[in-house]
Scaffold this motif. Structure first.
Motif, PDB file in Angstrom:
ATOM      1  N   ASP A  33       0.832  -1.212   0.000  1.00 24.82           N
ATOM      2  CA  ASP A  33       0.000   0.000   0.000  1.00 24.82           C
ATOM      3  C   ASP A  33       0.864   1.260   0.000  1.00 24.82           C
ATOM      4  N   ALA A  34       1.972   1.225   0.734  1.00 23.85           N
ATOM      5  CA  ALA A  34       2.846   2.388   0.800  1.00 23.85           C
ATOM      6  C   ALA A  34       3.446   2.703  -0.562  1.00 23.85           C
ATOM      7  N   VAL A  35       3.826   1.653  -1.308  1.00 28.18           N
ATOM      8  CA  VAL A  35       4.381   1.856  -2.649  1.00 28.18           C
ATOM      9  C   VAL A  35       3.326   2.438  -3.570  1.00 28.18           C
ATOM     10  N   ARG A  36       2.131   1.884  -3.550  1.00 25.17           N
ATOM     11  CA  ARG A  36       1.065   2.369  -4.439  1.00 25.17           C
ATOM     12  C   ARG A  36       0.699   3.818  -4.127  1.00 25.17           C
ATOM     13  N   GLN A  37       0.702   4.169  -2.877  1.00 31.92           N
ATOM     14  CA  GLN A  37       0.358   5.538  -2.502  1.00 31.92           C
ATOM     15  C   GLN A  37       1.468   6.521  -2.868  1.00 31.92           C
ATOM     16  N   ALA A  38       2.705   6.044  -2.880  1.00 34.47           N
ATOM     17  CA  ALA A  38       3.836   6.935  -3.134  1.00 34.47           C
ATOM     18  C   ALA A  38       4.046   7.219  -4.610  1.00 34.47           C
ATOM     19  N   ARG A  39       3.643   6.294  -5.481  1.00 36.26           N
ATOM     20  CA  ARG A  39       3.958   6.417  -6.898  1.00 36.26           C
ATOM     21  C   ARG A  39       3.448   7.699  -7.557  1.00 36.26           C
ATOM     22  N   PRO A  40       2.159   8.061  -7.407  1.00 34.99           N
ATOM     23  CA  PRO A  40       1.651   9.225  -8.147  1.00 34.99           C
ATOM     24  C   PRO A  40       2.383  10.518  -7.770  1.00 34.99           C
ATOM     25  N   GLY A  41       2.833  11.225  -8.764  1.00 36.15           N
ATOM     26  CA  GLY A  41       3.381  12.546  -8.532  1.00 36.15           C
ATOM     27  C   GLY A  41       4.768  12.602  -7.934  1.00 36.15           C
ATOM     28  N   LEU A  42       5.491  11.479  -7.904  1.00 38.45           N
ATOM     29  CA  LEU A  42       6.844  11.513  -7.338  1.00 38.45           C
ATOM     30  C   LEU A  42       7.714  12.573  -7.992  1.00 38.45           C
ATOM     31  N   ALA A  43       7.476  12.800  -9.293  1.00 37.11           N
ATOM     32  CA  ALA A  43       8.342  13.703 -10.056  1.00 37.11           C
ATOM     33  C   ALA A  43       8.213  15.158  -9.626  1.00 37.11           C
ATOM     34  N   ASN A  44       7.094  15.518  -9.026  1.00 37.67           N
ATOM     35  CA  ASN A  44       6.881  16.953  -8.771  1.00 37.67           C
ATOM     36  C   ASN A  44       6.310  17.255  -7.390  1.00 37.67           C
ATOM     37  N   ILE A  45       6.617  16.421  -6.397  1.00 38.48           N
ATOM     38  CA  ILE A  45       6.087  16.689  -5.057  1.00 38.48           C
ATOM     39  C   ILE A  45       7.021  17.572  -4.235  1.00 38.48           C
ATOM     40  N   THR A  94      10.249   6.485   4.218  1.00 39.62           N
ATOM     41  CA  THR A  94       9.241   5.476   4.563  1.00 39.62           C
ATOM     42  C   THR A  94       9.445   4.197   3.760  1.00 39.62           C
ATOM     43  N   LEU A  95       9.645   4.340   2.459  1.00 39.81           N
ATOM     44  CA  LEU A  95       9.789   3.165   1.607  1.00 39.81           C
ATOM     45  C   LEU A  95      11.126   2.475   1.824  1.00 39.81           C
ATOM     46  N   GLY A  96      12.141   3.224   2.204  1.00 38.58           N
ATOM     47  CA  GLY A  96      13.420   2.603   2.530  1.00 38.58           C
ATOM     48  C   GLY A  96      13.289   1.633   3.695  1.00 38.58           C
ATOM     49  N   LYS A  97      12.492   2.009   4.690  1.00 39.34           N
ATOM     50  CA  LYS A  97      12.275   1.128   5.850  1.00 39.34           C
ATOM     51  C   LYS A  97      11.579  -0.165   5.421  1.00 39.34           C
ATOM     52  N   HIS A  98      10.620  -0.046   4.491  1.00 40.33           N
ATOM     53  CA  HIS A  98       9.861  -1.229   4.060  1.00 40.33           C
ATOM     54  C   HIS A  98      10.668  -2.112   3.111  1.00 40.33           C
ATOM     55  N   LEU A  99      11.311  -1.484   2.118  1.00 32.96           N
ATOM     56  CA  LEU A  99      11.865  -2.240   0.989  1.00 32.96           C
ATOM     57  C   LEU A  99      13.338  -2.606   1.140  1.00 32.96           C
ATOM     58  N   VAL A 100      14.099  -1.767   1.826  1.00 29.99           N
ATOM     59  CA  VAL A 100      15.554  -1.936   1.814  1.00 29.99           C
ATOM     60  C   VAL A 100      16.131  -2.281   3.184  1.00 29.99           C
ATOM     61  N   ALA A 152       8.335  -5.422 -10.488  1.00 31.58           N
ATOM     62  CA  ALA A 152       7.069  -5.896 -11.051  1.00 31.58           C
ATOM     63  C   ALA A 152       5.934  -5.141 -10.382  1.00 31.58           C
ATOM     64  N   GLY A 153       4.771  -5.146 -11.044  1.00 29.82           N
ATOM     65  CA  GLY A 153       3.601  -4.493 -10.480  1.00 29.82           C
ATOM     66  C   GLY A 153       3.869  -3.039 -10.144  1.00 29.82           C
ATOM     67  N   PRO A 154       3.541  -2.602  -8.928  1.00 33.24           N
ATOM     68  CA  PRO A 154       3.699  -1.177  -8.575  1.00 33.24           C
ATOM     69  C   PRO A 154       5.157  -0.727  -8.511  1.00 33.24           C
ATOM     70  N   THR A 201       6.401   7.637 -17.678  1.00 30.82           N
ATOM     71  CA  THR A 201       5.471   6.524 -17.503  1.00 30.82           C
ATOM     72  C   THR A 201       4.041   7.039 -17.399  1.00 30.82           C
ATOM     73  N   MET A 202       3.116   6.125 -17.710  1.00 32.51           N
ATOM     74  CA  MET A 202       1.685   6.433 -17.606  1.00 32.51           C
ATOM     75  C   MET A 202       0.961   5.170 -17.159  1.00 32.51           C
ATOM     76  N   GLY A 203      -0.062   5.326 -16.359  1.00 30.84           N
ATOM     77  CA  GLY A 203      -0.867   4.191 -15.947  1.00 30.84           C
ATOM     78  C   GLY A 203      -0.205   3.359 -14.860  1.00 30.84           C
ATOM     79  N   GLU A 204      -0.845   2.231 -14.586  1.00 36.83           N
ATOM     80  CA  GLU A 204      -0.376   1.320 -13.546  1.00 36.83           C
ATOM     81  C   GLU A 204      -0.607  -0.105 -14.020  1.00 36.83           C
TER      82      GLU A 204
END
Length: 298
Positions: A2-14, A25-31, A47-49, A212-215
């Motif tokens: 869920d954290a990955v899916r929520q983070a994806r939109p707008g990463l380029a311009n936040i 946040t994602l570093g704690k989960h993924l790495v 893969a996926g998100p 990129t576009m879509g999911e």
């Protein structure tokens, strides 16, 4: 997930602060759970998100993963038994590499034969590879038939500056924007299927202005449109821009990358060097566009 899916939109311009907070946040989960086991070069299969996700921008203890590791994405599983070999190019050898450089699409103009409009992003790459091995296609000459030309198929390096879409929802609809044709209205496009049955010789295809576009429909989907298309036709490695950003800073990044590649002949090393240089130069300006560029091999 869920954290990955929520983070994806707008990463380029936040903005840099919000971006770093997401990456913490994602570093704690993924790495963090595997941080002590990571080698200098990390090969992973998104893969996926996680398709088009900048894993090297995740942070642990305030440091980007990029600052300690090189990240390389694999497009298939089981994994490549010798991935390091897939990241070597002939660009570091004494003979000048054959470079196919294309971009700067324009609307059709009958005046093209008498006037040539160029662009800064074309010039930046051309200046590095000027010589008998350089083939440039730009302006209204940039049409689909250029990708059926033997000079494209036999190029050691391919650099494409055209705006493009990497469609994660419908990978087959991914496309690069080409110029307008005298026989049709509006711009034409290059899609993965337009490569036909041809094979590519390229050690590297670099798409510097895509986004990129879509999911993906499924968490198991590994198809990345144009990236997968070029690799399936024989390209050994592909670097793609996933945010479509462009400017003077991007041109400096591309220059640093190719200068390093000509010295080392190693794609992953050169990309990591260029990213770290960008991070050093632009950190104070709050720019993190380096994260948009990711490298893929089969």
């Amino acid at each position: 997930y869920d954290a990955v899916r929520q983070a994806r939109p707008g990463l380029a311009n936040i903005g840099a602060d919000a971006f770093d907070k997401q990456m913490d946040t994602l570093g704690k989960h993924l790495v963090a759970p595997v941080a002590d086991a990571l080698p200098k070069t990390v090969y992973w299969i998104p893969a996926g998100p996680l398709l088009g996700f900048p894993l090297d921008a995740t942070r642990i203890s305030g440091q980007y993963l990029l600052e300690r590791h090189s990240l390389v994405s694999l497009v298939s599983f089981p994994s490549n038994p010798d991935p390091g070999a897939s990241l070597k190019t002939k660009a570091g050898q004494t003979e000048p590499p054959r470079m196919f450089l294309a971009g700067h699409p324009q609307d059709y103009s009958e005046r093209y034969a008498n006037s040539l409009d160029t662009s800064e992003d074309i010039r930046v790459v051309a200046d590095i590879f000027v010589g008998p091995g350089l083939r440039i296609v730009q302006g209204t000459a940039l049409l689909p038939d250029e990708f059926l030309d033997e000079r494209f198929a036999q190029a050691d390096l391919v650099h494409l500056t055209s705006p493009g879409i990497i469609d994660l929802d419908y990978p087959g609809q991914s496309r690069l924007e080409l110029s307008g044709s005298e026989f049709s209205q509006g711009r034409t496009y290059f899609r993965p299927r337009d490569l036909g049955d041809g094979k590519l010789n390229a050690d590297l295809v670099f798409m510097s202005a895509t986004r990129t576009m879509g999911e993906p429909h499924s968490g198991f989907n590994k198809q990345t449109g144009l990236v997968s298309g070029f690799i399936s036709k024989g390209a050994t490695a592909v670097i793609a821009n996933f945010w479509g950003i462009h400017g003077k800073e991007t041109e400096a990044f591309v220059t640093d990358f190719y200068n390093s590649l000509l010295r080392s002949g190693d794609i992953a090393f050169s990309l990591t060097e260029a990213k770290r240089q960008y991070l050093s130069d632009q950190r104070a300006n709050g720019l993190y566009d380096w994260a948009a560029f990711q490298v893929f091999i089969d």
